[in-house]
Structures are given as C-alpha cells and as structure tokens.
Design a protein around this motif. Sequence first.
Motif, PDB file in Angstrom:
ATOM      1  N   ARG A  98       0.861  -1.190   0.000  1.00 26.73           N
ATOM      2  CA  ARG A  98       0.000   0.000   0.000  1.00 26.73           C
ATOM      3  C   ARG A  98       0.891   1.231   0.000  1.00 26.73           C
ATOM      4  NH1 ARG A  98      -2.356   0.832   6.147  1.00 26.73           N
ATOM      5  NH2 ARG A  98      -0.309   0.881   7.138  1.00 26.73           N
ATOM      6  N   HIS A  99       0.291   2.342  -0.403  1.00 19.84           N
ATOM      7  CA  HIS A  99       0.983   3.630  -0.458  1.00 19.84           C
ATOM      8  C   HIS A  99       0.196   4.596   0.417  1.00 19.84           C
ATOM      9  CE1 HIS A  99       3.370   1.809  -3.561  1.00 19.84           C
ATOM     10  NE2 HIS A  99       2.236   1.406  -4.120  1.00 19.84           N
ATOM     11  N   PRO A 100       0.587   4.751   1.690  1.00 15.22           N
ATOM     12  CA  PRO A 100      -0.208   5.519   2.641  1.00 15.22           C
ATOM     13  C   PRO A 100      -0.235   7.027   2.390  1.00 15.22           C
ATOM     14  CG  PRO A 100       1.825   4.784   3.677  1.00 15.22           C
ATOM     15  CD  PRO A 100       1.759   4.130   2.327  1.00 15.22           C
ATOM     16  N   LEU A 101       0.708   7.541   1.606  1.00 10.15           N
ATOM     17  CA  LEU A 101       0.800   8.992   1.423  1.00 10.15           C
ATOM     18  C   LEU A 101       0.214   9.489   0.101  1.00 10.15           C
ATOM     19  CD1 LEU A 101       4.388   9.625   2.839  1.00 10.15           C
ATOM     20  CD2 LEU A 101       2.185   9.709   4.034  1.00 10.15           C
ATOM     21  N   GLY A 102      -0.334   8.588  -0.706  1.00  9.16           N
ATOM     22  CA  GLY A 102      -0.890   9.062  -1.958  1.00  9.16           C
ATOM     23  C   GLY A 102      -1.612   7.984  -2.742  1.00  9.16           C
ATOM     24  N   SER A 103      -2.486   8.430  -3.612  1.00 10.95           N
ATOM     25  CA  SER A 103      -3.178   7.527  -4.518  1.00 10.95           C
ATOM     26  C   SER A 103      -2.204   7.030  -5.581  1.00 10.95           C
ATOM     27  CB  SER A 103      -4.365   8.246  -5.169  1.00 10.95           C
ATOM     28  OG  SER A 103      -3.923   9.355  -5.923  1.00 10.95           O
ATOM     29  N   GLN A 104      -2.622   6.012  -6.303  1.00  9.31           N
ATOM     30  CA  GLN A 104      -1.798   5.468  -7.381  1.00  9.31           C
ATOM     31  C   GLN A 104      -2.730   4.985  -8.485  1.00  9.31           C
ATOM     32  OE1 GLN A 104       0.613   1.882  -6.611  1.00  9.31           O
ATOM     33  NE2 GLN A 104       2.339   2.968  -7.521  1.00  9.31           N
ATOM     34  N   ALA A 105      -2.610   5.603  -9.664  1.00 10.31           N
ATOM     35  CA  ALA A 105      -3.466   5.261 -10.797  1.00 10.31           C
ATOM     36  C   ALA A 105      -2.676   4.505 -11.848  1.00 10.31           C
ATOM     37  CB  ALA A 105      -4.062   6.533 -11.412  1.00 10.31           C
ATOM     38  N   PHE A 106      -3.323   3.477 -12.427  1.00  7.90           N
ATOM     39  CA  PHE A 106      -2.739   2.678 -13.500  1.00  7.90           C
ATOM     40  C   PHE A 106      -3.689   2.726 -14.687  1.00  7.90           C
ATOM     41  CE2 PHE A 106      -0.859   1.046  -9.701  1.00  7.90           C
ATOM     42  CZ  PHE A 106       0.443   0.707 -10.060  1.00  7.90           C
ATOM     43  N   VAL A 107      -3.205   3.213 -15.819  1.00 13.14           N
ATOM     44  CA  VAL A 107      -4.002   3.279 -17.034  1.00 13.14           C
ATOM     45  C   VAL A 107      -3.244   2.505 -18.107  1.00 13.14           C
ATOM     46  CG1 VAL A 107      -5.057   4.784 -18.760  1.00 13.14           C
ATOM     47  CG2 VAL A 107      -4.890   5.547 -16.368  1.00 13.14           C
ATOM     48  N   PRO A 108      -3.795   1.377 -18.581  1.00 11.70           N
ATOM     49  CA  PRO A 108      -3.085   0.580 -19.573  1.00 11.70           C
ATOM     50  C   PRO A 108      -2.945   1.340 -20.887  1.00 11.70           C
ATOM     51  CG  PRO A 108      -5.310  -0.243 -19.294  1.00 11.70           C
ATOM     52  CD  PRO A 108      -5.111   0.826 -18.262  1.00 11.70           C
ATOM     53  N   LEU A 109      -1.788   1.185 -21.520  1.00 14.90           N
ATOM     54  CA  LEU A 109      -1.548   1.832 -22.807  1.00 14.90           C
ATOM     55  C   LEU A 109      -1.772   0.872 -23.969  1.00 14.90           C
ATOM     56  CD1 LEU A 109       1.585   3.968 -21.875  1.00 14.90           C
ATOM     57  CD2 LEU A 109      -0.808   4.681 -22.015  1.00 14.90           C
ATOM     58  N   GLY A 110      -2.177  -0.347 -23.672  1.00 16.02           N
ATOM     59  CA  GLY A 110      -2.467  -1.346 -24.696  1.00 16.02           C
ATOM     60  C   GLY A 110      -3.799  -2.002 -24.408  1.00 16.02           C
ATOM     61  N   ALA A 111      -4.092  -3.060 -25.156  1.00  8.15           N
ATOM     62  CA  ALA A 111      -5.393  -3.721 -25.071  1.00  8.15           C
ATOM     63  C   ALA A 111      -5.374  -5.002 -24.233  1.00  8.15           C
ATOM     64  CB  ALA A 111      -5.884  -4.036 -26.478  1.00  8.15           C
ATOM     65  N   GLN A 112      -4.230  -5.368 -23.666  1.00  5.07           N
ATOM     66  CA  GLN A 112      -4.144  -6.625 -22.927  1.00  5.07           C
ATOM     67  C   GLN A 112      -4.886  -6.539 -21.598  1.00  5.07           C
ATOM     68  OE1 GLN A 112      -1.409  -4.975 -24.057  1.00  5.07           O
ATOM     69  NE2 GLN A 112      -0.917  -6.256 -25.796  1.00  5.07           N
ATOM     70  N   PRO A 113      -5.537  -7.633 -21.205  1.00  6.58           N
ATOM     71  CA  PRO A 113      -6.177  -7.663 -19.889  1.00  6.58           C
ATOM     72  C   PRO A 113      -5.126  -7.728 -18.783  1.00  6.58           C
ATOM     73  CG  PRO A 113      -6.264  -9.826 -20.888  1.00  6.58           C
ATOM     74  CD  PRO A 113      -5.666  -8.898 -21.920  1.00  6.58           C
ATOM     75  N   TYR A 114      -5.539  -7.365 -17.583  1.00  4.04           N
ATOM     76  CA  TYR A 114      -4.667  -7.496 -16.414  1.00  4.04           C
ATOM     77  C   TYR A 114      -5.546  -7.740 -15.198  1.00  4.04           C
ATOM     78  CZ  TYR A 114      -5.753  -2.551 -15.435  1.00  4.04           C
ATOM     79  OH  TYR A 114      -6.390  -1.365 -15.170  1.00  4.04           O
ATOM     80  N   LEU A 115      -4.917  -8.213 -14.137  1.00 10.13           N
ATOM     81  CA  LEU A 115      -5.649  -8.495 -12.911  1.00 10.13           C
ATOM     82  C   LEU A 115      -5.350  -7.440 -11.868  1.00 10.13           C
ATOM     83  CD1 LEU A 115      -5.135 -12.358 -12.624  1.00 10.13           C
ATOM     84  CD2 LEU A 115      -7.235 -11.151 -13.238  1.00 10.13           C
ATOM     85  N   VAL A 116      -6.347  -7.130 -11.072  1.00  7.76           N
ATOM     86  CA  VAL A 116      -6.247  -6.181  -9.965  1.00  7.76           C
ATOM     87  C   VAL A 116      -6.631  -6.952  -8.708  1.00  7.76           C
ATOM     88  CG1 VAL A 116      -7.204  -4.063  -8.989  1.00  7.76           C
ATOM     89  CG2 VAL A 116      -6.901  -4.263 -11.474  1.00  7.76           C
ATOM     90  N   VAL A 117      -5.725  -7.023  -7.733  1.00  4.79           N
ATOM     91  CA  VAL A 117      -6.006  -7.711  -6.471  1.00  4.79           C
ATOM     92  C   VAL A 117      -5.909  -6.687  -5.354  1.00  4.79           C
ATOM     93  CG1 VAL A 117      -5.292  -9.535  -4.878  1.00  4.79           C
ATOM     94  CG2 VAL A 117      -5.136  -9.907  -7.353  1.00  4.79           C
ATOM     95  N   VAL A 118      -6.969  -6.567  -4.558  1.00  8.45           N
ATOM     96  CA  VAL A 118      -7.046  -5.576  -3.486  1.00  8.45           C
ATOM     97  C   VAL A 118      -7.632  -6.221  -2.229  1.00  8.45           C
ATOM     98  CG1 VAL A 118      -7.238  -3.525  -4.964  1.00  8.45           C
ATOM     99  CG2 VAL A 118      -9.281  -4.826  -4.399  1.00  8.45           C
ATOM    100  N   ALA A 119      -7.410  -5.556  -1.086  1.00 13.64           N
ATOM    101  CA  ALA A 119      -7.979  -6.041   0.176  1.00 13.64           C
ATOM    102  C   ALA A 119      -8.132  -4.871   1.129  1.00 13.64           C
ATOM    103  CB  ALA A 119      -7.082  -7.105   0.806  1.00 13.64           C
ATOM    104  N   SER A 120      -9.065  -5.011   2.058  1.00 14.37           N
ATOM    105  CA  SER A 120      -9.247  -3.990   3.099  1.00 14.37           C
ATOM    106  C   SER A 120      -8.017  -3.910   3.990  1.00 14.37           C
ATOM    107  CB  SER A 120     -10.475  -4.320   3.949  1.00 14.37           C
ATOM    108  OG  SER A 120     -11.623  -4.334   3.148  1.00 14.37           O
TER     109      SER A 120
END
Length: 166
Positions: A80-102
């Motif tokens: 985690r990054h406690p001091l800031g948000s983090q955005a990911f925007v794909p530059l291609g068409a490939q799928p990807y997985l996002v894994v998150v937890a509380s």
Amino acid sequence: MSADAQPLAIEALTREAFAEFGEVIEAAGAAQSYAINSGTTQRFHDLATVDTGREDGRTIVSIFRAQPRELPFVVSMLERHPLGSQAFVPLGAQPYLVVVASDPQSVPRAFLAREGQGVNYRAGTWHHPLLALEAVSDFLVIDRAGPGNNCDEAELPRQWLLLRQS
C-alpha cells in the motif's frame, strides 16, 4: 505453487464492485462527458481523485512496463501507499488483474480489467503489484513522489490462488 493456497474468485471490474478501494478509470458510464475542441473531442471528465500532496508530495507521471504473469498465480503479499493515490491506465489492449484487500488479514478480491479500464487506488489501499496477462504491458502511472515512507509491504497469513477462467 503452494498446495494449501485457497482459490480466489476473479470478478469483472466494475465501478460499484471496486468503489471501496478507489475508482475505475474508463469512459463508459462517466458521470460527466461533453464535447470540446470545436466538437472534435469528447471529454470524459473527473474520472478519479489524484491525492498526492501529503507530507510535501508531488504528482508524477511514469510508465511502468509489466512482464506477463502466468495463471495459476499465487498471491502471497500486498503493498500500500499511505501517502498518496496510485493510478494505472493501460496503454495497450491486454487484460490485467487487480487484487485488493481492506487489510492483509482480510480475504482479497481479484478483478479482471478489460480493454479501456484503468484503476486508481485510494491512498492506503492494500493491493498486489501489477499483474499483466498475455503480453508485456505498458501502463501510464500517476502517483506520488516526495519525502516520507510511501510503500508498506505485508506477507499474507494465507496464500491465495488465481486460476485461469474457463
């Protein structure tokens, strides 16, 4: 691969399902959109909250190049990054997985991002590092640079197994 890893269901990435962790960045369903540049461009407005100013941080834009991961894949850590948000925007068409937890003790959630979907993790959101699928994938990343410790890592008390979808 650990024999005692628990299977983790992979869900479709939607704004509603992901809302606890941040925003889905996509044109579809944008709250506001309007024409600009003499009608030649459609602006999909205010898709995510970039939060990078804590403790004298500043917003930076980078490109991350992710190597593809093979499924099945064992999730054994989160960051985690406690001091800031983090955005990911794909530059291609490939799928990807996002894994998150509380938190590292809770059951994580896994989402399959389709073409045209990025994510913005809120500051402090526990997530797995990039999980590109199928091919080397570039992502435009908007996050924080500056003083302070902005990356915490945690080993999970149990391992979670991401399986190929049928």
